[in-house]
Design an enzyme around this catalytic site. Structure first.
Site, PDB file in Angstrom:
ATOM      1  N   ARG A 118     -11.908   7.851  19.420  1.00 26.82           N
ATOM      2  CA  ARG A 118     -12.670   9.079  19.123  1.00 26.82           C
ATOM      3  C   ARG A 118     -14.155   8.914  19.410  1.00 26.82           C
ATOM      4  O   ARG A 118     -14.852   9.899  19.641  1.00 26.82           O
ATOM      5  CB  ARG A 118     -12.488   9.471  17.657  1.00 26.82           C
TER       6      ARG A 118
ATOM      7  N   LYS B 259       0.835  -1.200   0.000  1.00 28.42           N
ATOM      8  CA  LYS B 259       0.000   0.000   0.000  1.00 28.42           C
ATOM      9  C   LYS B 259       0.869   1.250   0.000  1.00 28.42           C
ATOM     10  O   LYS B 259       1.624   1.489   0.944  1.00 28.42           O
ATOM     11  CB  LYS B 259      -0.902  -0.013   1.247  1.00 28.42           C
TER      12      LYS B 259
ATOM     13  N   SER C 148      -6.758  11.290   9.464  1.00 29.50           N
ATOM     14  CA  SER C 148      -5.747  11.622   8.454  1.00 29.50           C
ATOM     15  C   SER C 148      -6.406  11.720   7.079  1.00 29.50           C
ATOM     16  O   SER C 148      -6.086  12.622   6.292  1.00 29.50           O
ATOM     17  CB  SER C 148      -4.652  10.552   8.425  1.00 29.50           C
TER      18      SER C 148
END
Ligand code: PNS
Length: 158
Positions: free
Chosen positions: A91, A42, A128
């Site tokens: 989160r 990746k 991100s």
């Protein structure tokens, strides 16, 4: 007893939320290793070396924190480095679902425990990938990543 934790992740790049978790982990534990996952299959926005450099620059004031990279299973990295505790930020409920599953798997296959740090409320919407989407679209990310990482993003994607 001296306690080392590993904070693993992709960190492509690290956000203000990640850096907050690193700082809080460094305040609570004797040693923190931020471990950046390198995936040979990746291609990220930043190379693993670039991600490590950005995190190292942003955490240079934390004497008990170091940055490393790993490939393969996190439990293998932990075993090789004598670490048995992972520290991750959460989160919200979606993170918890996924993180709990990974924590249970890591405990089952590697005997590695995980501790969770609740994200600061001002960071719960950060990721991100969303930050990169905003930069690609010409939006403003001040405060969502430190200035050095914002500059790197603008150079790479802007
Ligand atoms: O920041 P991310 O991408 O959410 O981090 C996920 C990460 C890197 C912590 C996780 O994918 C991982 O540990 N990958 C290494 C491979 C592995 O151990 N997989 C089994 C997880 S139970």
């Amino acid at each position: 007893m001296s306690v080392t934790v590993v904070c693993p992740g992709s960190f492509d790049p690290a956000t203000a939320g990640h850096l907050d978790v690193f700082e809080r982990a460094a305040a609570r534990f004797d040693r923190v290793v931020v471990a950046v996952l390198g995936n040979p299959n990746k291609q990220g926005t930043f190379t693993v070396a670039e991600r490590c450099e950005l995190i190292a620059a942003e955490t240079a004031h934390l004497d008990n924190l170091e940055v490393d990279r790993f490939e393969g299973l996190l439990v293998d990295y932990c075993r090789a480095h004598g670490i048995d505790l992972v520290c991750k930020g959460i989160r919200g409920a979606a993170d918890m679902d996924y993180e709990l599953q990974m924590a249970q798997m890591n405990r089952r296959v590697g005997g590695v425990e995980t501790v969770f740090v609740s994200a600061s409320p001002e960071h719960t919407f950060l990721s991100s990938s969303l930050i990169k989407e905003v930069v690609r679209g010409g939006g403003e990310v001040t405060g969502l990543v430190p200035p050095r990482i914002a500059e790197a993003l603008h150079r790479r994607l802007g």
